[in-house]
Write a protein that holds these residues in place. Structure first.
Motif, short mmCIF file in Angstrom:
data_model
loop_
_atom_site.label_atom_id
_atom_site.label_comp_id
_atom_site.label_asym_id
_atom_site.label_seq_id
_atom_site.Cartn_x
_atom_site.Cartn_y
_atom_site.Cartn_z
N VAL A 530 34.06 38.49 -26.53
CA VAL A 530 32.70 39.03 -26.57
C VAL A 530 31.99 38.77 -25.25
O VAL A 530 31.33 39.66 -24.68
N LEU A 531 32.12 37.55 -24.73
CA LEU A 531 31.45 37.20 -23.48
C LEU A 531 31.93 38.04 -22.31
O LEU A 531 31.15 38.39 -21.42
N ALA A 532 33.23 38.36 -22.30
CA ALA A 532 33.78 39.11 -21.18
C ALA A 532 33.66 40.62 -21.35
O ALA A 532 33.81 41.37 -20.38
N SER A 533 33.37 41.09 -22.56
CA SER A 533 33.36 42.53 -22.84
C SER A 533 31.96 43.13 -22.87
O SER A 533 31.82 44.35 -22.90
N TYR A 534 30.94 42.30 -22.89
CA TYR A 534 29.58 42.82 -22.97
C TYR A 534 28.72 42.14 -21.91
O TYR A 534 28.99 41.00 -21.49
N GLY A 535 27.66 42.85 -21.53
CA GLY A 535 26.74 42.31 -20.55
C GLY A 535 25.31 42.59 -20.94
O GLY A 535 25.03 43.44 -21.80
N PRO A 536 24.38 41.89 -20.34
CA PRO A 536 22.96 42.08 -20.68
C PRO A 536 22.44 43.44 -20.22
O PRO A 536 22.86 43.98 -19.20
N GLY A 537 21.54 44.00 -21.02
CA GLY A 537 20.88 45.25 -20.66
C GLY A 537 21.86 46.42 -20.57
O GLY A 537 22.83 46.52 -21.31
N ASP A 538 21.57 47.32 -19.61
CA ASP A 538 22.40 48.52 -19.44
C ASP A 538 23.29 48.42 -18.20
O ASP A 538 23.62 49.42 -17.57
N ARG A 539 23.68 47.20 -17.85
CA ARG A 539 24.46 46.99 -16.63
C ARG A 539 25.78 47.76 -16.68
O ARG A 539 26.18 48.38 -15.69
N PHE A 540 26.48 47.71 -17.80
CA PHE A 540 27.78 48.37 -17.90
C PHE A 540 27.64 49.88 -17.75
O PHE A 540 28.46 50.55 -17.11
N GLN A 541 26.57 50.42 -18.33
CA GLN A 541 26.34 51.87 -18.23
C GLN A 541 26.09 52.27 -16.79
O GLN A 541 26.60 53.30 -16.31
N ARG A 542 25.31 51.46 -16.06
CA ARG A 542 25.01 51.77 -14.66
C ARG A 542 26.29 51.69 -13.80
O ARG A 542 26.46 52.46 -12.86
N ILE A 543 27.18 50.75 -14.16
CA ILE A 543 28.45 50.63 -13.42
C ILE A 543 29.30 51.88 -13.64
O ILE A 543 29.90 52.42 -12.71
N GLU A 544 29.36 52.35 -14.90
CA GLU A 544 30.13 53.57 -15.20
C GLU A 544 29.59 54.75 -14.40
O GLU A 544 30.36 55.54 -13.83
N GLU A 545 28.26 54.88 -14.37
CA GLU A 545 27.65 56.00 -13.63
C GLU A 545 27.89 55.87 -12.13
O GLU A 545 28.11 56.86 -11.44
N LYS A 546 27.87 54.66 -11.65
CA LYS A 546 28.09 54.41 -10.22
C LYS A 546 29.46 54.92 -9.78
O LYS A 546 29.59 55.59 -8.75
N TYR A 547 30.49 54.60 -10.58
CA TYR A 547 31.86 54.96 -10.17
C TYR A 547 32.24 56.39 -10.53
O TYR A 547 33.38 56.80 -10.31
N LYS A 548 31.28 57.16 -11.09
CA LYS A 548 31.51 58.60 -11.29
C LYS A 548 31.12 59.39 -10.05
O LYS A 548 31.38 60.60 -9.96
N GLN A 549 30.50 58.71 -9.08
CA GLN A 549 30.07 59.39 -7.86
C GLN A 549 31.28 59.76 -7.00
O GLN A 549 32.30 59.06 -7.01
N PRO A 550 31.16 60.85 -6.22
CA PRO A 550 32.31 61.37 -5.44
C PRO A 550 32.92 60.36 -4.48
O PRO A 550 34.13 60.38 -4.26
N GLN A 551 32.09 59.49 -3.86
CA GLN A 551 32.65 58.57 -2.88
C GLN A 551 33.68 57.62 -3.50
O GLN A 551 34.49 57.02 -2.78
N GLY A 596 34.23 30.22 -11.13
CA GLY A 596 33.48 29.76 -12.31
C GLY A 596 33.84 30.55 -13.56
O GLY A 596 33.97 29.98 -14.65
N ILE A 597 34.01 31.88 -13.41
CA ILE A 597 34.42 32.70 -14.55
C ILE A 597 35.80 32.25 -15.04
O ILE A 597 36.05 32.14 -16.24
N ALA A 598 36.70 31.99 -14.09
CA ALA A 598 38.05 31.56 -14.46
C ALA A 598 38.01 30.22 -15.19
O ALA A 598 38.78 29.99 -16.13
N LEU A 599 37.12 29.34 -14.78
CA LEU A 599 36.99 28.05 -15.47
C LEU A 599 36.53 28.26 -16.91
O LEU A 599 36.97 27.55 -17.82
N ILE A 600 35.64 29.24 -17.11
CA ILE A 600 35.14 29.51 -18.46
C ILE A 600 36.21 30.18 -19.32
O ILE A 600 36.51 29.73 -20.42
N THR A 601 36.81 31.26 -18.78
CA THR A 601 37.79 32.00 -19.59
C THR A 601 39.06 31.19 -19.84
O THR A 601 39.70 31.34 -20.88
N SER A 602 39.42 30.33 -18.91
CA SER A 602 40.66 29.57 -19.09
C SER A 602 40.51 28.41 -20.07
O SER A 602 41.45 27.66 -20.28
N PHE A 603 39.33 28.28 -20.66
CA PHE A 603 39.19 27.28 -21.71
C PHE A 603 40.10 27.62 -22.89
O PHE A 603 40.59 26.73 -23.59
#
Length: 703
Positions: A530-551, A596-603
């Motif tokens: 859950v911690l690695a699959s979700y994020g606060p607010g609409d961050r994930f949606q903005r990332i998806e839209e960002k990488y739909k751009q032609p560049q 730091g993320i690796a320290l958390i997930t590797s628990f």
């Protein structure tokens, strides 16, 4: 199934009690814990000749009703507590026919509690080989109880024992073995009157053990204490007088019923073997050679089945991903639940192999010799001779090793062993060490034969052993226990292992781990998903839209694009937020938010560190493709252009993983073995503290 009769098996260690339990119950067994303690509660169903069903209760082995440890106090508690659901209708006392004098002390105590008793004379085949002749009829007549000669290992006499159980008397008819009331007449009478106890030996045992008996109320325990002072009762003197009286009875019994042919200059086979295996020099060499074999076997033999299990779950997850519709529910089931379950199941081969070896060593009688040899050395650092096996087993995995500490009777020695075993380098640390050593240690030889990377890895293993012994020495002065650290170990004769018992042990331990520790591991894995699959607010949606751009779509192929999206989503997930949140704390260790993320997930498991690094640096997360991970980590740069993974950072990370309790499995099994969250919490705290200090010192020394 209706239970018609409850039968308790009571006996000394090494009398074949567990073997008899397995023969009587087969696979109709259940394993749990006695209420309030962490010793195995083994119960099973036995079909009797008259069509009834008996519940067989395998009580812990003990030399007498005066316990040396908290675990052994269970025997008297179960036999005496009328409110205990396991209180038996009948007790089967197992005696080693080749060593009756020692075994009979426990029998006389159980008999004087006036519970219906049957005696099972086990190991009759060994008694005959030792030229010991027992007049079974006279033996039974003098005791006033049924006596059944058996050989549990050869499954001889079992049918007669079942008949004796089926037709046993419902009231105790055994003869008194000693005059109990003569030991403390006034005290026994007063306890019997005030606590409402009819049996005099029961009353005497209350005087000895009232402080540890949970079925007594605090007021009853306090009143017994007052009576002891009133009548000047001295427990140790009373026990000594009782023991002398009992051995007088035992000597008379054996004189009338047992004969042994004396062979003046003959040595038993066991004594001849012991001259080599327990030799003050060769004994240790042989022992370490056996450990080396076990250590190598656990790694070598478990590798293929563990890989099969891992591959099966990879295939299953991949298949389900392709069959089920994409979405959070599928991801939770496949990546969360199945991912957590795979982390449990993959340990099964190591657990089964380790406990198979332990069962073989115990069945042959060699384990008793090992603990005897090592006790003097281990006791100096606050451990026990029996701590050797868990510590060595920790090289494979701390989980089954902690489970194997149940063989340690002394509470303090067992707890110290549990608390330091995770410090020993386990196989889960190998991917972490291999990856980091490959990054910073030169691949060249020292003195022509020693590779520097190999020396670094060996050094980490030796460092872990030294750390465990040092922490054990410190805990020796921290943990307090009223019970004394007695070491009473009988050296049984050498025997061939009973392979059915070995199979039972492997099956039981694997099953207990999956059903008990697995529940906690899966829960933690789901939380991490859950911690690695979700994020606060609409961050994930903005990332998806960002990488739909032609560049991005025009300059990145599908694989690189997906890796880029996954990496940025991870940074913006709740786990990523946690990584950024803890960065100020871990920055003094040389770690950034990605580490730091690796320290958390590797628990969930230490080896998850490699997969997390692969995801963060946008490469394939397959741990087998270490070159890709190494290359990306090798070229990783800080914002100022300096390398992320310098020698200081790499060794700082290794020191952190050497000490930190980055393993949900270990936390779960420590809780299961202690039945109290205080112990895994304290263990997690001290290991994290050591990890931080060691990592801090290492980083600033090498910086």
């Amino acid at each position: 199934m209706n239970i018609d009769l409850k039968v308790a098996l009571v006996g000394n260690p090494n009398t074949g009690k567990s073997t008899l339990f397995n023969v009587l119950t087969g696979l109709n067994q259940k394993i749990g814990n006695f209420p309030g303690v962490t010793v195995d509660k083994k119960t099973g169903i036995c079909d009797l000749p008259d069509g009834r069903h008996a519940q067989i209760i395998d009580l812990p082995g003990t030399y007498s009703l005066y316990p040396k440890s908290r675990d052994e106090s269970i025997v008297f508690s179960v036999l005496a507590d009328r409110s205990n659901a396991l209180r038996p209708d009948l007790v089967v006392v197992i005696l080693d026919a080749s060593n009756l004098k020692r075994n009979l002390l426990l029998y006389t105590q159980v008999a004087d509690l006036k519970i219906p008793v049957i005696v099972a004379l086990n190991m009759m085949d060994l008694a005959k080989k030792s030229d010991i002749s027992i007049d079974v009829d006279a033996f039974a007549q003098k005791l006033g109880v049924p006596v059944v000669p058996i050989s549990a290992r050869k499954i001889e006499g079992i049918d007669k024992l079942k008949q004796a159980i089926a037709f046993a008397n419902k009231i105790a008819l055994q003869e008194d073995t000693i005059d109990v009331e003569a030991l403390a007449p006034q005290l026994i009478a007063q306890i019997g009157k005030e606590i409402e106890v009819e049996n005099p030996y029961f009353a005497l045992q209350l005087a000895h053990q009232h402080e540890t008996l949970t079925f007594l109320t605090p007021s009853q325990s306090d009143r017994i204490e007052e009576l002891e002072h009133e009548f000047s009762f001295h427990s140790q003197k009373a026990q000594a007088s009782e023991t002398i009286a009992r051995y007088n009875f035992i000597n008379d019994l054996l004189y009338d019923t047992v004969t042994k042919k004396e062979t003046a200059h003959d040595q038993t086979i066991s004594n001849k073997i012991d001259k080599i295996l327990t030799h003050k020099t060769f004994g240790f060499i042989i022992f370490f050679a056996i450990l080396l074999f076990i250590f190598q076997s656990i790694f070598a033999w478990s590798a293929y089945p563990m890989q099969l299990i891992a591959d099966f779950f990879v295939w299953l997850q991949s298949s389900l991903h392709s069959l089920l519709p994409s979405g959070p529910a599928t991801s939770l089931i496949v990546d969360g639940v199945l991912g957590g379950l795979s982390g449990v199941m993959v340990f099964i081969p190591q657990i089964a192999i380790l406990f198979g070896f332990i069962s073989i060593l115990e069945d042959t009688g060699y384990m008793s010799r090992v603990t005897f040899m090592m006790d003097r050395i281990m006791r100096k650092v606050g451990l026990n001779g029996k701590s050797v096996v868990p510590l060595i087993g920790g090289f494979a995995c701390a989980v089954p090793s902690i489970m194997s500490t149940r063989n340690i009777e002394n509470w303090k020695d067992r707890m110290i062993t549990i608390m330091v075993t995770p410090l020993v380098t386990c196989s889960a640390r190998l991917p972490v060490y291999t990856l980091l050593i490959a990054l910073v240690v030169p691949d060249r030889n020292v003195w022509w034969i020693f590779n520097m990377k190999g020396l670094a890895l060996t050094g980490m293993y030796l460092f872990s052993l030294v750390s465990a012994v040092t922490v054990a020495f410190v805990m020796k002065f921290i943990l307090k226990a009223r019970e004394r650290g007695y070491f009473i170990m009988e050296l049984p004769v050498y025997r061939m292992p009973r392979w059915k018992n070995v199979g039972h042990s492997m099956y039981d331990r694997a099953k207990a781990f999956v059903l008990q520790a697995g529940k906690v591991i899966i829960a933690v894995s789901v939380i991490l998903w859950v911690l690695a699959s979700y994020g606060p607010g609409d961050r994930f949606q903005r990332i998806e839209e960002k990488y739909k751009q032609p560049q991005y779509t025009q300059h990145l192929n599908a694989v690189d694009l997906n890796h880029a999206i996954a990496s940025e989503k991870l940074e913006n997930s709740y786990a990523g937020a946690l990584g950024h949140a803890i960065e100020p704390v871990i920055r003094p260790l040389g770690f950034d938010w990605k580490i730091g993320i690796a320290l958390i997930t590797s628990f969930a498991a230490r080896e998850v560190f490699v997969g997390t690094m692969a995801t963060i640096y946008s490469v394939d997360g397959d741990a087998e493709k270490m070159e890709s991970v190494q290359q990306k980590m090798h070229t990783a740069k800080n914002p100022d252009g300096t390398p992320v993974f310098t020698a200081a950072v790499a060794f700082s990370l290794m020191m952190f993983y050497a000490f930190a309790m980055q393993c949900a499995s270990t936390v779960a099994v420590v809780y299961r073995e202690t039945k109290n969250w205080r112990w895994p919490a304290a263990q997690f705290a001290y290991m994290t503290g050591l990890a931080y200090v060691a990592s801090f010192i290492t980083y600033h020394l090498l910086r």
